[in-house]
Design a protein around this motif. Sequence first.
Motif, PDB file in Angstrom:
ATOM      1  N   ASP A   1       0.857  -1.188   0.000  1.00 34.21           N
ATOM      2  CA  ASP A   1       0.000   0.000   0.000  1.00 34.21           C
ATOM      3  C   ASP A   1       0.893   1.238   0.000  1.00 34.21           C
ATOM      4  N   THR A   2       1.336   1.625  -1.181  1.00 34.45           N
ATOM      5  CA  THR A   2       2.272   2.722  -1.332  1.00 34.45           C
ATOM      6  C   THR A   2       1.620   3.877  -2.079  1.00 34.45           C
ATOM      7  N   PRO A   3       1.857   5.104  -1.653  1.00 37.48           N
ATOM      8  CA  PRO A   3       1.335   6.258  -2.395  1.00 37.48           C
ATOM      9  C   PRO A   3       1.889   6.265  -3.823  1.00 37.48           C
ATOM     10  N   TYR A   4       1.028   6.631  -4.772  1.00 36.38           N
ATOM     11  CA  TYR A   4       1.493   6.692  -6.154  1.00 36.38           C
ATOM     12  C   TYR A   4       0.789   7.796  -6.919  1.00 36.38           C
ATOM     13  N   VAL A   5       1.445   8.205  -8.008  1.00 35.39           N
ATOM     14  CA  VAL A   5       0.857   9.129  -8.980  1.00 35.39           C
ATOM     15  C   VAL A   5       1.042   8.500 -10.359  1.00 35.39           C
ATOM     16  N   ILE A   6       0.214   8.938 -11.283  1.00 33.41           N
ATOM     17  CA  ILE A   6       0.325   8.484 -12.663  1.00 33.41           C
ATOM     18  C   ILE A   6       0.805   9.668 -13.505  1.00 33.41           C
ATOM     19  N   ALA A   7       1.879   9.443 -14.253  1.00 27.93           N
ATOM     20  CA  ALA A   7       2.441  10.473 -15.121  1.00 27.93           C
ATOM     21  C   ALA A   7       2.043  10.171 -16.564  1.00 27.93           C
ATOM     22  N   ALA A   8       1.231  11.044 -17.135  1.00 29.05           N
ATOM     23  CA  ALA A   8       0.766  10.901 -18.522  1.00 29.05           C
ATOM     24  C   ALA A   8       1.865  11.436 -19.436  1.00 29.05           C
ATOM     25  N   ASN A   9       2.764  10.561 -19.835  1.00 29.06           N
ATOM     26  CA  ASN A   9       3.939  10.966 -20.606  1.00 29.06           C
ATOM     27  C   ASN A   9       3.598  11.271 -22.068  1.00 29.06           C
ATOM     28  N   LYS A  10       4.485  12.006 -22.696  1.00 26.57           N
ATOM     29  CA  LYS A  10       4.423  12.388 -24.108  1.00 26.57           C
ATOM     30  C   LYS A  10       3.296  13.377 -24.379  1.00 26.57           C
ATOM     31  N   GLN A  11       3.043  14.248 -23.403  1.00 21.82           N
ATOM     32  CA  GLN A  11       2.006  15.265 -23.552  1.00 21.82           C
ATOM     33  C   GLN A  11       2.383  16.329 -24.587  1.00 21.82           C
ATOM     34  N   ASP A  12       3.621  16.294 -25.070  1.00 22.06           N
ATOM     35  CA  ASP A  12       4.050  17.221 -26.109  1.00 22.06           C
ATOM     36  C   ASP A  12       3.696  16.723 -27.515  1.00 22.06           C
ATOM     37  N   ARG A  13       3.087  15.562 -27.600  1.00 23.51           N
ATOM     38  CA  ARG A  13       2.711  14.989 -28.898  1.00 23.51           C
ATOM     39  C   ARG A  13       1.243  15.296 -29.204  1.00 23.51           C
ATOM     40  N   PRO A  14       0.922  15.545 -30.472  1.00 28.92           N
ATOM     41  CA  PRO A  14      -0.444  15.952 -30.830  1.00 28.92           C
ATOM     42  C   PRO A  14      -1.515  14.879 -30.573  1.00 28.92           C
ATOM     43  N   ASN A  15      -1.147  13.607 -30.609  1.00 30.23           N
ATOM     44  CA  ASN A  15      -2.139  12.537 -30.423  1.00 30.23           C
ATOM     45  C   ASN A  15      -2.203  12.012 -28.986  1.00 30.23           C
ATOM     46  N   ALA A  16      -1.620  12.748 -28.041  1.00 31.73           N
ATOM     47  CA  ALA A  16      -1.597  12.311 -26.643  1.00 31.73           C
ATOM     48  C   ALA A  16      -2.984  12.429 -26.006  1.00 31.73           C
ATOM     49  N   TRP A  17      -3.353  11.400 -25.259  1.00 37.31           N
ATOM     50  CA  TRP A  17      -4.580  11.462 -24.466  1.00 37.31           C
ATOM     51  C   TRP A  17      -4.312  12.418 -23.305  1.00 37.31           C
ATOM     52  N   SER A  18      -5.305  13.200 -22.934  1.00 39.11           N
ATOM     53  CA  SER A  18      -5.162  14.122 -21.811  1.00 39.11           C
ATOM     54  C   SER A  18      -5.146  13.333 -20.495  1.00 39.11           C
ATOM     55  N   PRO A  19      -4.623  13.936 -19.420  1.00 38.88           N
ATOM     56  CA  PRO A  19      -4.676  13.255 -18.121  1.00 38.88           C
ATOM     57  C   PRO A  19      -6.109  12.859 -17.720  1.00 38.88           C
ATOM     58  N   ASP A  20      -7.090  13.699 -18.000  1.00 35.46           N
ATOM     59  CA  ASP A  20      -8.482  13.351 -17.668  1.00 35.46           C
ATOM     60  C   ASP A  20      -8.964  12.142 -18.460  1.00 35.46           C
ATOM     61  N   GLU A  21      -8.604  12.090 -19.750  1.00 32.52           N
ATOM     62  CA  GLU A  21      -8.980  10.927 -20.570  1.00 32.52           C
ATOM     63  C   GLU A  21      -8.294   9.665 -20.059  1.00 32.52           C
ATOM     64  N   LEU A  22      -7.031   9.799 -19.651  1.00 34.65           N
ATOM     65  CA  LEU A  22      -6.298   8.648 -19.109  1.00 34.65           C
ATOM     66  C   LEU A  22      -6.908   8.159 -17.807  1.00 34.65           C
ATOM     67  N   ARG A  23      -7.331   9.072 -16.959  1.00 25.02           N
ATOM     68  CA  ARG A  23      -7.977   8.675 -15.700  1.00 25.02           C
ATOM     69  C   ARG A  23      -9.171   7.766 -15.987  1.00 25.02           C
ATOM     70  N   LEU A  24      -9.974   8.169 -16.958  1.00 29.93           N
ATOM     71  CA  LEU A  24     -11.147   7.362 -17.330  1.00 29.93           C
ATOM     72  C   LEU A  24     -10.734   6.022 -17.923  1.00 29.93           C
ATOM     73  N   ALA A  25      -9.761   6.044 -18.856  1.00 28.47           N
ATOM     74  CA  ALA A  25      -9.327   4.814 -19.517  1.00 28.47           C
ATOM     75  C   ALA A  25      -8.707   3.829 -18.530  1.00 28.47           C
ATOM     76  N   LEU A  26      -8.003   4.342 -17.530  1.00 28.56           N
ATOM     77  CA  LEU A  26      -7.345   3.489 -16.537  1.00 28.56           C
ATOM     78  C   LEU A  26      -8.238   3.197 -15.330  1.00 28.56           C
ATOM     79  N   ARG A  27      -9.442   3.789 -15.338  1.00 27.20           N
ATOM     80  CA  ARG A  27     -10.414   3.589 -14.260  1.00 27.20           C
ATOM     81  C   ARG A  27      -9.829   3.929 -12.886  1.00 27.20           C
ATOM     82  N   GLN A  28      -9.186   5.082 -12.805  1.00 30.60           N
ATOM     83  CA  GLN A  28      -8.568   5.526 -11.556  1.00 30.60           C
ATOM     84  C   GLN A  28      -9.531   6.414 -10.776  1.00 30.60           C
ATOM     85  N   PRO A  29      -9.583   6.245  -9.472  1.00 26.69           N
ATOM     86  CA  PRO A  29     -10.452   7.080  -8.642  1.00 26.69           C
ATOM     87  C   PRO A  29      -9.961   8.532  -8.612  1.00 26.69           C
ATOM     88  N   PRO A  30     -10.840   9.462  -8.262  1.00 31.05           N
ATOM     89  CA  PRO A  30     -10.481  10.885  -8.276  1.00 31.05           C
ATOM     90  C   PRO A  30      -9.297  11.255  -7.374  1.00 31.05           C
TER      91      PRO A  30
END
Length: 171
Positions: free
Chosen positions: A110-139
Motif C-alpha cells: 500500500d504505497t502512495p502513487y501518482v500516474i504520469a501521462a507521458n508524451k504530452q508534447d505529442r499531438p495525439n496524446a490522451w489528456s490526463p483526464d482521458e487517461l484517468r477514465l481509460a485506466l479507471r482511476q479514482p479521483p
Amino acid sequence: MVISGAVNAGKTEFIKAISEIEVVSTERRATDDTKMIKKETTVAMDFGRIAIADDLVLHLFGTPGQKRFDFMWEILSEGMLGLVILVDSTRPETFRETNRIIDFFVSYRDTPYVIAANKQDRPNAWSPDELRLALRQPPQVKVLPCVASDRESVKNILLELLYVIQERSED
C-alpha cells in the motif's frame, strides 16, 4: 522511489532527465512481447539520484517494462517510499498493461502513487483526464501531464508524489 510502466513508457528517460548522477542502466538489445526488436530495453533496473534538500535525497529505481522481467518489481519495491506509474499517453494499446502494473504494486504494498501521462508534447496524446477514465482511476489518484525528457516536468511529478506521501503520513 520506484518508476514503473509499460514498455516504452519513458521510465529510463524520466530518470535520466532528473538524476544528478550518471544513471546506472541495465539496458540491452532485446525483443519486446510482440517479438519486435527494440533498440534497447531495461532488463533489471535503472538507478538515479536527486537531492531535494540537504536532508532529503531521492533514490530513483526504474523497473523493466517487459513481463518477462517483472520478477524485478518485487525486489525493487522493497522499502519504496512512493511510486510513479508512467503511461505513454499516445499508445492506448498499452493501457491494459499499465493497469496490470498498477494492480501489482497496489496489491503488493500500500504505497502512495501518482500516474504520469507521458508524451504530452505529442499531438495525439490522451489528456490526463482521458487517461484517468481509460485506466479507471479514482479521483484521489493524481494523473499528471508529463514529458519525461523535460527536467521541470519530471521535477513536478516527483514533487506531486512527495505531497501525496506527506498527505498520507498525516492521516
